[in-house]
Design a protein around this motif. Structure first.
Motif, short mmCIF file in Angstrom:
data_model
loop_
_atom_site.label_atom_id
_atom_site.label_comp_id
_atom_site.label_asym_id
_atom_site.label_seq_id
_atom_site.Cartn_x
_atom_site.Cartn_y
_atom_site.Cartn_z
N ALA A 56 0.83 -1.21 0.00
CA ALA A 56 0.00 0.00 0.00
C ALA A 56 0.86 1.26 0.00
CB ALA A 56 -0.93 -0.02 1.21
N LEU A 57 1.96 1.25 0.75
CA LEU A 57 2.85 2.42 0.77
C LEU A 57 3.52 2.64 -0.58
CD1 LEU A 57 4.57 2.20 4.27
CD2 LEU A 57 3.22 4.11 3.42
N LEU A 58 4.02 1.58 -1.19
CA LEU A 58 4.69 1.72 -2.48
C LEU A 58 3.71 2.15 -3.56
CD1 LEU A 58 7.14 -1.32 -2.51
CD2 LEU A 58 7.62 1.06 -1.95
N ALA A 59 2.49 1.64 -3.52
CA ALA A 59 1.51 2.03 -4.53
C ALA A 59 1.18 3.52 -4.45
CB ALA A 59 0.23 1.20 -4.36
N GLY A 60 1.22 4.09 -3.25
CA GLY A 60 0.89 5.49 -3.10
C GLY A 60 2.04 6.44 -3.31
N HIS A 61 3.27 5.95 -3.24
CA HIS A 61 4.43 6.86 -3.31
C HIS A 61 5.45 6.45 -4.36
CE1 HIS A 61 3.02 8.85 0.36
NE2 HIS A 61 2.82 7.64 0.87
N TRP A 62 5.13 5.51 -5.25
CA TRP A 62 6.06 5.11 -6.30
C TRP A 62 5.97 6.11 -7.46
CZ3 TRP A 62 10.09 2.10 -6.40
CH2 TRP A 62 10.63 1.67 -7.60
N ASN A 63 6.51 7.29 -7.24
CA ASN A 63 6.54 8.34 -8.24
C ASN A 63 7.76 9.22 -7.99
OD1 ASN A 63 5.61 10.70 -6.38
ND2 ASN A 63 3.98 9.15 -6.14
N ALA A 64 8.09 10.02 -8.99
CA ALA A 64 9.31 10.81 -8.91
C ALA A 64 9.24 11.89 -7.84
CB ALA A 64 9.59 11.45 -10.28
N THR A 65 8.07 12.47 -7.64
CA THR A 65 7.95 13.57 -6.67
C THR A 65 8.22 13.08 -5.25
OG1 THR A 65 6.32 14.64 -8.11
CG2 THR A 65 6.41 15.36 -5.80
N ALA A 85 14.42 4.73 8.21
CA ALA A 85 13.42 4.96 7.16
C ALA A 85 12.02 5.11 7.75
CB ALA A 85 13.46 3.81 6.15
N TRP A 86 11.67 4.34 8.76
CA TRP A 86 10.31 4.42 9.29
C TRP A 86 10.08 5.76 9.99
CZ3 TRP A 86 9.25 5.02 14.51
CH2 TRP A 86 10.31 4.76 15.40
N MET A 87 11.10 6.29 10.64
CA MET A 87 10.97 7.60 11.27
C MET A 87 10.86 8.71 10.22
SD MET A 87 13.67 7.20 14.42
CE MET A 87 13.24 8.80 15.09
N ALA A 88 11.60 8.58 9.11
CA ALA A 88 11.52 9.57 8.05
C ALA A 88 10.13 9.59 7.41
CB ALA A 88 12.58 9.30 6.99
N LEU A 89 9.54 8.40 7.18
CA LEU A 89 8.20 8.35 6.60
C LEU A 89 7.17 8.96 7.54
CD1 LEU A 89 9.55 6.62 4.42
CD2 LEU A 89 7.63 5.03 4.59
N ARG A 90 7.32 8.76 8.82
CA ARG A 90 6.36 9.34 9.76
C ARG A 90 6.53 10.85 9.84
NH1 ARG A 90 5.34 5.20 14.85
NH2 ARG A 90 4.76 3.41 13.55
N ARG A 91 7.75 11.34 9.72
CA ARG A 91 7.97 12.78 9.72
C ARG A 91 7.29 13.42 8.51
NH1 ARG A 91 12.38 15.87 11.37
NH2 ARG A 91 12.66 14.34 13.04
N LEU A 92 7.29 12.72 7.37
CA LEU A 92 6.65 13.23 6.17
C LEU A 92 5.15 13.00 6.16
CD1 LEU A 92 9.27 12.06 3.49
CD2 LEU A 92 8.94 14.37 4.37
N GLY A 93 4.63 12.27 7.13
CA GLY A 93 3.20 12.01 7.18
C GLY A 93 2.74 10.87 6.31
N TRP A 94 3.64 10.00 5.89
CA TRP A 94 3.27 8.86 5.05
C TRP A 94 2.91 7.69 5.97
CZ3 TRP A 94 7.79 8.98 0.94
CH2 TRP A 94 7.76 10.22 0.28
N THR A 95 1.70 7.62 6.37
CA THR A 95 1.24 6.60 7.29
C THR A 95 0.55 5.47 6.54
OG1 THR A 95 -0.84 7.78 7.63
CG2 THR A 95 0.99 8.28 9.14
N VAL A 96 0.37 4.38 7.23
CA VAL A 96 -0.29 3.21 6.67
C VAL A 96 -0.88 2.41 7.81
CG1 VAL A 96 1.71 1.68 6.77
CG2 VAL A 96 0.00 1.34 4.98
N GLY A 97 -1.83 1.58 7.52
CA GLY A 97 -2.46 0.74 8.53
C GLY A 97 -2.92 -0.57 7.93
N PRO A 98 -3.26 -1.54 8.75
CA PRO A 98 -3.72 -2.83 8.24
C PRO A 98 -5.13 -2.72 7.66
CG PRO A 98 -3.90 -2.79 10.62
CD PRO A 98 -3.24 -1.50 10.23
N ALA A 99 -5.61 -3.82 7.12
CA ALA A 99 -6.97 -3.86 6.58
C ALA A 99 -7.99 -3.68 7.69
CB ALA A 99 -7.19 -5.17 5.84
#
Length: 652
Positions: A56-65, A85-99
């Motif tokens: 889910a994370l890769l599908a939402g952020h697999w882009n150049a920007t 890496a997990w702390m950097a993603l949280r700083r950017l607000g890229w969150t994810v959760g289970p189904a």
């Protein structure tokens, strides 16, 4: 474990990885013992939950920007991003959760964010490389001009030292995209889909609330405690329980090493643990070396190596005649497996074309069998390459230790491409495992404080090691008029020898004279010498040893009488009785008494000078070694290993 590693003077902290296997586990709450299959099922459920969030994370952020934002290293407020890496993603607000309806703790989400963050960070280099190739697209993709090569290297980050094969590979990938879609791709994210998600658990992103690793009372064992689900779809925190898993540490892990949380991955129904550990190792130096080992790559003779010494007056002398690691038989087996793999792939592709989109086709079952066979053959090829790389690297490091060398100089052949030498020779060159051998060599050498430095490969086999004059290459020493490539002759100083033996002398001399130009690559951490300086290269010559044979051969005393038949050494134990089988009488200490027939390998020519023994795999005998056709020169230790069999009376 996070305790600090104590270091002595001249030592540095080194992190390595060991492989382990989780064979069983105990559920701490109930005391139930889990079998290997049950433990693999529990770990697989957790890995599936993590894989879903990573996808889910890769599908939402697999882009150049988004990749550029993560690689920039700063958040929206200008603060630097954390290295994790997990702390950097949280700083950017890229969150994810289970189904929906699935309950996991925050540490499982950390694992998913860590895996996705590492993948996105690794995509930045490929994105920059693809952008540079697209910006400087040549008129003829199959053949760039020198000007176009300079342009693409300027457009690619670090392109000055990037192997040309990497740029050519990316060019071919873009060419295939154009042939399929009729247009140029925008960036690498259109050229490549999001990578597949591996089923693994990066426990290094967790803390003590999810996983704990402790040393056991036995120095060779450790205990891993972690929370695993009791069902594939946990609905509450009660569906997560603590499991204790003992791990047997390999003997390569020192007793005082600091253990880190491992990465768990599923392989063939078993749970494997990649255990990182930090230990003390001697520091390596970039310069200040006086004894070096030069290593030359070859085809049949995979490695040729020898030591050289730099004297105080600036002269360089070779220490001995060197040695070789021949693996012609192993490479022949690798070639047969490659041909088998190509045949299976061609057959599977033919079946796939016949099947089309019909899932009920009669050939579907056969296609699945072929796919499984392809995976099996690929595994055999990988295992053979790994074994060959380990054996060759171990041999090279042993040669350096025996010679007292503090550095190993290896020629840099990353940009070498197999072209224009015929289909068979091109294939054999492209199938070499030089990269794996170099990586294993760096790992083993760092354990004992020996530096591994790559040097430019220009003219190492072309020029004479004693006078730097271009050599004449002939077919053999007894055929000096037949052109070839194996035997080298110098018309200036008279030196002659195997071209690989001359090459390692050139490599060692070049490394010793250019050692002040050694730098550390920022991306890989490897030590390299980038360029050859003509002024320093003029002194990179091997000084020949003076002749010590006396010219006066007149007699100085009576001739010593020799017996016609020297007496054998005294036998301290009688030979056993003759066995009932066809084997002859056994010399003491040479073979087992319970065998009625000697192994075939005992009768084969295993000399290091053997170069024409035909390769017959059917002669392979269990216990004959790594491979019957892998011959290596043994290291000449300064303090020889004591011979415990000299008093056994063997005449062999």
């Amino acid at each position: 474990m996070s305790r600090k590693l104590p270091l002595a003077g001249g030592e540095t902290a080194r992190t390595a990885c060991a492989h382990g296997l989780l064979r069983t586990g105990v559920e701490e709450k109930t005391g139930e013992v889990l079998s290997a299959a049950a433990l693999a099922g529990r770990v697989g459920w957790a890995a599936d939950l993590v894989s879903g969030m990573v996808a889910a994370l890769l599908a939402g952020h697999w882009n150049a920007t988004d990749v550029d934002v993560l690689a920039a290293g700063e958040d929206a407020g200008g603060r630097p991003l954390p290295s994790n890496a997990w702390m950097a993603l949280r700083r950017l607000g890229w969150t994810v959760g289970p189904a929906e309806g699935i309950r996991v703790n925050d540490r499982i989400v950390r694992i998913a964010q860590e895996a996705a963050g590492r993948t996105l960070r690794a995509a930045k280099w490929r994105a920059d490389l693809t952008a540079g190739v697209l910006a400087t697209w040549p008129a003829d993709p199959a053949r760039r001009t020198p000007k176009e090569w300079d342009q693409v290297r300027e457009a690619v980050p670090g392109g000055e030292y990037l192997p040309s094969s990497v740029i050519r590979g990316r060019t071919r990938q873009i060419t295939a995209f154009v042939a399929r879609y009729g247009r140029m791709p925008v960036n690498v994210f259109e050229l490549e889909a999001a990578p597949r998600i591996a089923r693994m658990l990066l426990l290094s992103a967790c803390d003590g609330q999810q996983a704990i690793l402790e040393r056991a009372d036995d120095a060779g064992r450790a205990l891993l405690r972690l929370q695993l689900p009791t069902r594939p779809d946990p609905r509450s925190y009660k569906d997560w329980t603590w499991i204790s898993c003992p791990i047997s540490l390999p003997p390569t892990v020192p007793a005082g090493a600091v253990l880190h949380l491992p990465t768990l991955r599923l392989h063939q129904g078993a749970v494997r643990a990649d255990l990182a550990y930090t230990h003390a190792a001697p520091k390596t130096r970039r310069s200040g070396h006086t004894v070096a080992l030069g290593v030359d790559w070859g085809l049949n003779t995979l490695l040729s190596a020898g030591a050289a010494r730099l004297h105080a007056d600036g002269t360089i002398a070779a220490l001995g005649v060197g040695g070789m690691f021949r693996a012609a038989g192993v490479l022949a087996k690798q070639h047969r497996l490659r041909r088998l793999s190509e045949h299976l792939h061609a057959k599977a592709d033919h079946y796939q074309r016949l099947i089309g989109e019909d899932e009920q086709h009669a050939l579907t079952a056969r296609h699945q069998v072929l796919a499984e066979e392809i995976r099996h053959v690929s595994g055999r090829r990988s295992n053979l390459n790994d074994a060959l790389a380990r054996a060759a690297a171990r041999w090279a490091v042993d040669q350096a230790l025996a010679a007292g060398a503090t550095v190993i100089y290896v020629e840099d052949l990353r940009s070498m491409e197999a072209r224009g030498m015929g289909r068979t020779m091109n294939t054999r060159l492209s199938q070499a495992v030089r990269g794996q051998i170099a990586d294993r060599m760096r790992h083993l050498a760092a354990e004992v404080g020996i530096a591994v430095v790559t040097v430019p490969a220009r003219n190492t086999s072309k020029h004479c090691p004693q006078c730097l004059v271009p050599l004449r290459h002939r077919k053999a020493p007894d055929r000096p008029t037949v052109a070839g490539w194996k035997w080298a002759l110098c018309g200036s100083c008279g030196w002659q020898g195997d071209r690989d033996q001359g090459a390692w002398r050139r490599i060692a001399a070049r490394g010793l004279t250019h050692q002040t130009k050694t730098v550390t690559d920022r991306t890989s951490g490897a030590m390299v010498i980038r360029t050859v300086i003509d002024k320093l290269e003029a002194g990179a010559v091997i000084t020949p040893e003076p002749k010590t044979s006396r010219t006066d051969r007149s007699k100085t005393g009576p001739t010593r009488q020799q017996t016609a038949r020297p007496a054998p050494r005294r036998r301290r134990a009688p030979s056993p009785v003759r066995p009932s089988g066809p084997a002859g009488q056994r010399p003491e200490g040479h073979a087992h008494t319970d065998r009625t027939r000697l192994p075939r390998a005992a009768d084969r020519n295993q000399s290091v000078t053997t170069i024409s023994t035909p390769h017959r795999p059917r002669w392979a005998t269990l216990g004959a070694g790594f491979h019957l056709h892998a011959h290596a020169t043994p290291p000449r230790w300064a303090d020889p290993i004591p011979d415990t069999t000299s008093d056994m009376g063997s005449l062999s």
